[in-house]
Design a protein around this motif. Sequence first.
Motif, PDB file in Angstrom:
ATOM      1  N   ASN A 294      11.374  -4.953  -2.801  1.00 22.48           N
ATOM      2  CA  ASN A 294      12.457  -5.685  -2.142  1.00 22.48           C
ATOM      3  C   ASN A 294      12.100  -6.022  -0.696  1.00 22.48           C
ATOM      4  O   ASN A 294      12.344  -7.130  -0.214  1.00 22.48           O
ATOM      5  N   PHE A 295      11.530  -5.060  -0.016  1.00 20.30           N
ATOM      6  CA  PHE A 295      11.142  -5.254   1.375  1.00 20.30           C
ATOM      7  C   PHE A 295      10.092  -6.359   1.499  1.00 20.30           C
ATOM      8  O   PHE A 295      10.171  -7.212   2.387  1.00 20.30           O
ATOM      9  N   THR A 296       9.112  -6.350   0.601  1.00 23.27           N
ATOM     10  CA  THR A 296       8.059  -7.359   0.629  1.00 23.27           C
ATOM     11  C   THR A 296       8.619  -8.751   0.384  1.00 23.27           C
ATOM     12  O   THR A 296       8.213  -9.723   1.034  1.00 23.27           O
ATOM     13  N   ARG A 297       9.551  -8.854  -0.537  1.00 21.39           N
ATOM     14  CA  ARG A 297      10.190 -10.155  -0.800  1.00 21.39           C
ATOM     15  C   ARG A 297      10.950 -10.640   0.431  1.00 21.39           C
ATOM     16  O   ARG A 297      10.821 -11.805   0.844  1.00 21.39           O
ATOM     17  N   GLU A 298      11.735  -9.744   1.027  1.00 17.30           N
ATOM     18  CA  GLU A 298      12.597 -10.150   2.142  1.00 17.30           C
ATOM     19  C   GLU A 298      11.817 -10.414   3.423  1.00 17.30           C
ATOM     20  O   GLU A 298      12.110 -11.376   4.155  1.00 17.30           O
ATOM     21  N   GLU A 299      10.832  -9.576   3.702  1.00 16.46           N
ATOM     22  CA  GLU A 299      10.157  -9.641   4.995  1.00 16.46           C
ATOM     23  C   GLU A 299       8.866 -10.472   4.980  1.00 16.46           C
ATOM     24  O   GLU A 299       8.397 -10.880   6.045  1.00 16.46           O
ATOM     25  N   LEU A 300       8.311 -10.699   3.809  1.00 13.33           N
ATOM     26  CA  LEU A 300       7.080 -11.485   3.729  1.00 13.33           C
ATOM     27  C   LEU A 300       7.285 -12.797   2.981  1.00 13.33           C
ATOM     28  O   LEU A 300       7.146 -13.880   3.549  1.00 13.33           O
ATOM     29  N   PHE A 301       7.621 -12.708   1.704  1.00 10.94           N
ATOM     30  CA  PHE A 301       7.620 -13.920   0.892  1.00 10.94           C
ATOM     31  C   PHE A 301       8.778 -14.858   1.192  1.00 10.94           C
ATOM     32  O   PHE A 301       8.671 -16.068   0.952  1.00 10.94           O
ATOM     33  N   ASN A 302       9.879 -14.342   1.710  1.00 16.37           N
ATOM     34  CA  ASN A 302      10.950 -15.242   2.131  1.00 16.37           C
ATOM     35  C   ASN A 302      10.524 -16.106   3.316  1.00 16.37           C
ATOM     36  O   ASN A 302      11.184 -17.091   3.639  1.00 16.37           O
ATOM     37  N   LYS A 303       9.411 -15.719   3.946  1.00 14.57           N
ATOM     38  CA  LYS A 303       8.920 -16.454   5.108  1.00 14.57           C
ATOM     39  C   LYS A 303       7.530 -17.048   4.844  1.00 14.57           C
ATOM     40  O   LYS A 303       6.830 -17.441   5.778  1.00 14.57           O
TER      41      LYS A 303
ATOM     42  N   LEU B   2      -5.375  -2.488   9.321  1.00 17.11           N
ATOM     43  CA  LEU B   2      -5.938  -1.635   8.278  1.00 17.11           C
ATOM     44  C   LEU B   2      -6.788  -0.509   8.863  1.00 17.11           C
ATOM     45  O   LEU B   2      -6.774   0.616   8.351  1.00 17.11           O
ATOM     46  N   GLU B   3      -7.502  -0.796   9.940  1.00 13.17           N
ATOM     47  CA  GLU B   3      -8.333   0.226  10.575  1.00 13.17           C
ATOM     48  C   GLU B   3      -7.482   1.365  11.138  1.00 13.17           C
ATOM     49  O   GLU B   3      -7.940   2.509  11.224  1.00 13.17           O
ATOM     50  N   ASN B   4      -6.253   1.053  11.517  1.00 18.44           N
ATOM     51  CA  ASN B   4      -5.410   2.036  12.195  1.00 18.44           C
ATOM     52  C   ASN B   4      -4.220   2.495  11.355  1.00 18.44           C
ATOM     53  O   ASN B   4      -3.296   3.120  11.888  1.00 18.44           O
ATOM     54  N   LEU B   5      -4.246   2.201  10.072  1.00 20.14           N
ATOM     55  CA  LEU B   5      -3.145   2.587   9.197  1.00 20.14           C
ATOM     56  C   LEU B   5      -3.102   4.105   9.050  1.00 20.14           C
ATOM     57  O   LEU B   5      -4.109   4.746   8.765  1.00 20.14           O
ATOM     58  N   ILE B   6      -1.926   4.666   9.239  1.00 20.97           N
ATOM     59  CA  ILE B   6      -1.751   6.121   9.204  1.00 20.97           C
ATOM     60  C   ILE B   6      -1.054   6.526   7.913  1.00 20.97           C
ATOM     61  O   ILE B   6      -0.078   5.910   7.487  1.00 20.97           O
TER      62      ILE B   6
ATOM     63  N   GLU C  46      10.218   5.036   3.001  1.00 21.23           N
ATOM     64  CA  GLU C  46      10.647   3.783   3.609  1.00 21.23           C
ATOM     65  C   GLU C  46       9.506   2.774   3.491  1.00 21.23           C
ATOM     66  O   GLU C  46       8.374   3.132   3.177  1.00 21.23           O
ATOM     67  N   ALA C  47       9.838   1.521   3.751  1.00 15.44           N
ATOM     68  CA  ALA C  47       8.825   0.464   3.758  1.00 15.44           C
ATOM     69  C   ALA C  47       8.713  -0.095   5.167  1.00 15.44           C
ATOM     70  O   ALA C  47       9.707  -0.189   5.891  1.00 15.44           O
ATOM     71  N   GLU C  48       7.512  -0.464   5.539  1.00 19.61           N
ATOM     72  CA  GLU C  48       7.262  -0.962   6.890  1.00 19.61           C
ATOM     73  C   GLU C  48       6.310  -2.150   6.835  1.00 19.61           C
ATOM     74  O   GLU C  48       5.296  -2.107   6.145  1.00 19.61           O
TER      75      GLU C  48
ATOM     76  N   ILE D  44       0.843  -1.195   0.000  1.00 19.89           N
ATOM     77  CA  ILE D  44       0.000   0.000   0.000  1.00 19.89           C
ATOM     78  C   ILE D  44       0.873   1.238   0.000  1.00 19.89           C
ATOM     79  O   ILE D  44       1.645   1.465   0.935  1.00 19.89           O
ATOM     80  N   GLU D  45       0.751   2.048  -1.051  1.00 19.49           N
ATOM     81  CA  GLU D  45       1.557   3.271  -1.120  1.00 19.49           C
ATOM     82  C   GLU D  45       1.012   4.335  -0.174  1.00 19.49           C
ATOM     83  O   GLU D  45      -0.200   4.458   0.017  1.00 19.49           O
ATOM     84  N   GLY D  46       1.937   5.115   0.367  1.00 19.60           N
ATOM     85  CA  GLY D  46       1.541   6.213   1.247  1.00 19.60           C
ATOM     86  C   GLY D  46       2.282   7.494   0.936  1.00 19.60           C
ATOM     87  O   GLY D  46       2.535   8.308   1.836  1.00 19.60           O
ATOM     88  N   SER D  47       2.641   7.693  -0.334  1.00 24.53           N
ATOM     89  CA  SER D  47       3.438   8.862  -0.699  1.00 24.53           C
ATOM     90  C   SER D  47       2.619  10.152  -0.640  1.00 24.53           C
ATOM     91  O   SER D  47       1.391  10.138  -0.596  1.00 24.53           O
ATOM     92  N   SER D  48       3.335  11.275  -0.671  1.00 24.09           N
ATOM     93  CA  SER D  48       2.694  12.589  -0.549  1.00 24.09           C
ATOM     94  C   SER D  48       1.742  12.887  -1.691  1.00 24.09           C
ATOM     95  O   SER D  48       0.795  13.673  -1.528  1.00 24.09           O
ATOM     96  N   SER D  49       1.973  12.275  -2.837  1.00 29.29           N
ATOM     97  CA  SER D  49       1.159  12.604  -4.013  1.00 29.29           C
ATOM     98  C   SER D  49      -0.286  12.138  -3.891  1.00 29.29           C
ATOM     99  O   SER D  49      -1.172  12.697  -4.537  1.00 29.29           O
ATOM    100  N   LEU D  50      -0.530  11.121  -3.068  1.00 23.79           N
ATOM    101  CA  LEU D  50      -1.877  10.551  -3.004  1.00 23.79           C
ATOM    102  C   LEU D  50      -2.947  11.600  -2.736  1.00 23.79           C
ATOM    103  O   LEU D  50      -3.892  11.767  -3.500  1.00 23.79           O
ATOM    104  N   ASN D  51      -2.805  12.297  -1.642  1.00 24.18           N
ATOM    105  CA  ASN D  51      -3.840  13.252  -1.261  1.00 24.18           C
ATOM    106  C   ASN D  51      -3.677  14.613  -1.919  1.00 24.18           C
ATOM    107  O   ASN D  51      -4.504  15.506  -1.712  1.00 24.18           O
ATOM    108  N   GLN D  52      -2.629  14.760  -2.722  1.00 25.82           N
ATOM    109  CA  GLN D  52      -2.509  15.978  -3.521  1.00 25.82           C
ATOM    110  C   GLN D  52      -3.527  15.987  -4.646  1.00 25.82           C
ATOM    111  O   GLN D  52      -3.945  17.046  -5.105  1.00 25.82           O
TER     112      GLN D  52
END
Length: 222
Positions: A109-118, A92-96, A74-76, A31-39
């Motif tokens: 890369n983060f998704t591969r390393e932190e999710l799919f590798n596991k 999801l209810e509390n995503l900021i 960053e990715a989290e 889920i992207e959260g960049s500044s452009s979304l709400n612009q």
Amino acid sequence: MPLFDVLMLYFPLASSFTACSEKEIDLAFMIEGSSSLNQWGENNFQKIVNAVENLAEYFNDSQSNIGIVHYATEAELKANFSFSSSQTDDVLENLIYPSGWTRIGKGLNFTREELFNKSRATAHRVLVAITDGTSIESVLVPSNLLREMNITILAVALGDWYDVKQISDIASDPDSKTSLLTTYDELDGLTWRLHEMVCEGTSDNFIVLLFPIEIQCCFKLP
């Protein structure tokens, strides 16, 4: 009558998607959260979150695991594949909305390393990557690394400012059948179709088809 039931009435093949619940699926959302979304419009970030919440409801069963990665500069990791459905709902209810740069490559890369590798070796693996803009870094190599792990990538591009070439690089081949190009306002109304296509992505590596067309054009609703 619910829309999904209408689809199965008019299109018998749609009933095959019910078998999706009988499969092990590790489904990740970026889920992207960049500044452009709400612009580009008020509450665009929340519209994305709402659509993910609705799509996740289709996979609220013992066979499916859902992971959530939130990315911008960053990715989290917000939810891993061990989370219960109620824990994922709480996330999801509390995503900021964080704002920041659009770094899709970092998110991949983060998704591969932190999710799919596991993820489970026996599970069908699908990634839904959502963006509204152009990544400031390459996306091709991170996407290829995911595909080498037999992960089907669906690329969801919103608005008017994404890079078509990058969307093509992200989406699994053939990219014309794994890309959803739509608007923030239309996204939530397409979650039933995203559900179908995720299920298709688990069927012997069959690549999914996503286009923002109006279903009302094809038949008269009862």
